[in-house]
Design a protein around this motif. Structure first.
Motif, PDB file in Angstrom:
ATOM      1  N   GLY A   1       0.606  -1.264  -0.108  1.00  0.00           N
ATOM      2  CA  GLY A   1      -0.087  -0.101  -0.096  1.00  0.00           C
ATOM      3  C   GLY A   1       0.651   1.193   0.106  1.00  0.00           C
ATOM      4  O   GLY A   1       0.269   2.370   0.244  1.00  0.00           O
ATOM      5  N   ALA A   2       2.144   1.222   0.014  1.00  0.00           N
ATOM      6  CA  ALA A   2       2.912   2.230  -0.114  1.00  0.00           C
ATOM      7  C   ALA A   2       2.725   3.146  -1.256  1.00  0.00           C
ATOM      8  O   ALA A   2       2.740   2.358  -2.457  1.00  0.00           O
ATOM      9  CB  ALA A   2       4.419   1.918   0.197  1.00  0.00           C
ATOM     10  N   VAL A   3       2.917   4.440  -1.386  1.00  0.00           N
ATOM     11  CA  VAL A   3       2.588   5.295  -2.498  1.00  0.00           C
ATOM     12  C   VAL A   3       4.033   6.237  -2.607  1.00  0.00           C
ATOM     13  O   VAL A   3       4.492   6.837  -1.742  1.00  0.00           O
ATOM     14  CB  VAL A   3       1.504   6.232  -2.188  1.00  0.00           C
ATOM     15  CG1 VAL A   3       1.387   7.380  -3.244  1.00  0.00           C
ATOM     16  CG2 VAL A   3       0.126   5.480  -2.207  1.00  0.00           C
ATOM     17  N   THR A   4       4.343   6.215  -3.769  1.00  0.00           N
ATOM     18  CA  THR A   4       5.323   7.342  -4.394  1.00  0.00           C
ATOM     19  C   THR A   4       4.829   8.286  -5.436  1.00  0.00           C
ATOM     20  O   THR A   4       4.097   7.677  -6.371  1.00  0.00           O
ATOM     21  CB  THR A   4       6.703   6.693  -4.498  1.00  0.00           C
ATOM     22  OG1 THR A   4       6.333   5.798  -5.818  1.00  0.00           O
ATOM     23  CG2 THR A   4       7.176   5.935  -3.466  1.00  0.00           C
ATOM     24  N   LEU A   5       4.989   9.517  -5.362  1.00  0.00           N
ATOM     25  CA  LEU A   5       4.703  10.414  -6.509  1.00  0.00           C
ATOM     26  C   LEU A   5       5.825  11.057  -7.099  1.00  0.00           C
ATOM     27  O   LEU A   5       6.878  11.390  -6.493  1.00  0.00           O
ATOM     28  CB  LEU A   5       3.882  11.474  -5.835  1.00  0.00           C
ATOM     29  CG  LEU A   5       2.575  11.198  -5.258  1.00  0.00           C
ATOM     30  CD1 LEU A   5       1.928  12.364  -4.267  1.00  0.00           C
ATOM     31  CD2 LEU A   5       1.452  10.593  -5.791  1.00  0.00           C
ATOM     32  N   THR A   6       5.720  11.063  -8.552  1.00  0.00           N
ATOM     33  CA  THR A   6       6.664  11.580  -9.094  1.00  0.00           C
ATOM     34  C   THR A   6       6.114  12.336 -10.540  1.00  0.00           C
ATOM     35  O   THR A   6       5.028  12.120 -11.007  1.00  0.00           O
ATOM     36  CB  THR A   6       7.635  10.365  -9.731  1.00  0.00           C
ATOM     37  OG1 THR A   6       6.926   9.390 -10.474  1.00  0.00           O
ATOM     38  CG2 THR A   6       8.310   9.610  -8.663  1.00  0.00           C
ATOM     39  N   HIS A   7       7.100  12.868 -11.252  1.00  0.00           N
ATOM     40  CA  HIS A   7       6.629  13.541 -12.396  1.00  0.00           C
ATOM     41  C   HIS A   7       6.456  12.743 -13.607  1.00  0.00           C
ATOM     42  O   HIS A   7       7.078  11.632 -13.647  1.00  0.00           O
ATOM     43  CB  HIS A   7       7.721  14.633 -12.867  1.00  0.00           C
ATOM     44  CG  HIS A   7       7.490  15.163 -14.300  1.00  0.00           C
ATOM     45  ND1 HIS A   7       6.572  16.387 -14.325  1.00  0.00           N
ATOM     46  CD2 HIS A   7       8.004  15.025 -15.553  1.00  0.00           C
ATOM     47  CE1 HIS A   7       6.141  16.576 -15.790  1.00  0.00           C
ATOM     48  NE2 HIS A   7       7.365  15.737 -16.314  1.00  0.00           N
ATOM     49  N   ALA A   8       5.233  12.869 -14.316  1.00  0.00           N
ATOM     50  CA  ALA A   8       4.942  12.112 -15.528  1.00  0.00           C
ATOM     51  C   ALA A   8       5.260  12.648 -16.586  1.00  0.00           C
ATOM     52  O   ALA A   8       4.922  13.802 -16.724  1.00  0.00           O
ATOM     53  CB  ALA A   8       3.375  11.578 -15.355  1.00  0.00           C
TER      54      ALA A   8
END
Length: 336
Positions: free
Chosen positions: A135-142
């Motif tokens: 359930g871990a979440v990471t956000l990056t530029h797409a």
């Protein structure tokens, strides 16, 4: 107006801020016919409140009933499939043999919803990676061409304005077009150097610039996810911007006006050394023929044609203003 998916995220963030449990449902995969596309989302609160849609009704009812009976008990994401058998297809409103696969994710402060919304407020295109085991979440530029996928035990979704719309002119019609386009996941920029038109412009989420339109189009570096609409009726503003747009990779370039005025416009554009193939890309008179008269109706016709082009609908199946006549034999399009 917000797009449906943005409304889902904002509502989920509000529930979490109020200490309520909720879960996010995302369409991961479909087979056969499916009422909602891959990437469609739904949020369910612990009391059964729901926002968004993943099927059009029946699957939502089943998910809500599960929450009302058992609460939100998941601690990690889960993949569920609906409509595998003919009986299930009938029960859930799917065509016989149709199947829809959903990712159900319990949300918490660690889900990164607030950070995701902050990035979207800055008009960023964001990739959200959800580890399906933890359930871990990471956000990056797409990147602009990024798409949703499931790979290496993770669900990667893409959020933000994947499409750009540049509107030349800040008149009443532009306001209606901008409002609806914003709800369709377009990042909308309105350009009008005329103070008398732009002074009273206030539309949340829509950027207003005062530069010359052709400079804006050049600086924007238009790609295949970009569209340009010239809506001023003023050749000094429209023509140079159209010239640059027609030479670009923009998927849609349109201009308001009657058939006669668009014919004159094409003659003027020939003077800018545009070839026949480039001129053929111009949608003018702009929009599909739906008998539109008011600015709101005209905005719908324009965005309907843009959507048809974006989705690859063959030109032969589209009926535009240039080909349509009213019963009286007059052109059903916006006149100069």
């Amino acid at each position: 107006m917000d797009s449906i998916d943005l409304e889902v995220l904002k509502t989920a963030a509000l529930w979490l801020a109020n200490g309520r449990r909720c879960q996010l449902v995302t369409v991961v995969k479909t087979w056969g016919s499916s009422p909602r596309p891959i990437g469609a989302t739904l949020a369910i609160c612990e009391d059964g409140q729901v926002v968004g849609s993943v099927s059009g009704g029946c699957i939502e009812d089943d998910l809500i009933e599960q929450v009302r009976q058992h609460g939100i008990t998941r601690t990690v994401p889960e993949i569920l499939s609906y409509g595998i058998s003919a009986d299930e297809a009938h029960r859930f409103g799917l065509p016989c043999g149709g199947t829809i696969e959903l990712a159900i994710e319990p949300l918490s402060a660690a889900s990164g919803i607030d950070e995701l919304l902050a990035r979207l407020e800055r008009h960023e295109l964001v990739a959200r990676r959800l580890d399906l085991a933890s359930g871990a979440v990471t956000l990056t530029h797409a990147d602009a061409g990024a798409t949703q996928l499931v790979a290496d035990g993770a669900l990667c979704t893409v959020h933000g304005p994947r499409w750009r719309l540049f509107i030349i002119g800040a008149g009443q019609l532009s306001r209606f077009v901008a409002q609806v386009a914003s709800a369709m996941d377009y990042h909308v920029t309105v350009c009008d150097p005329r103070e008398e038109y732009s002074a009273g412009w206030q539309l949340p989420g829509v950027e207003l610039v005062h530069t010359m339109p052709d400079d804006l189009v050049i600086d924007a570096k238009l790609d295949r996810r970009s569209a340009v609409l010239a809506l001023t009726h003023d050749p000094k503003l429209d023509d140079l911007a159209l010239m640059e747009a027609l030479k670009s990779d923009a998927f849609y370039v349109g201009a308001i006006g009657s058939r006669l005025n668009n014919a004159k416009r094409r003659e003027r554009l020939k003077l800018f050394d545009l070839n026949d193939a480039e001129l053929a890309r111009l949608h003018g008179p702009v929009g599909l023929y739906i008998g539109s008269k008011t600015p709101a109706e005209i905005a719908i016709s324009i965005l309907a044609e843009m959507t048809a082009v974006k989705n690859g609908v063959p030109a032969g199946l589209q009926v535009n203003h240039a080909a349509a006549l009213t019963p009286a034999g007059t052109e059903a399009c916006v006149r100069d």
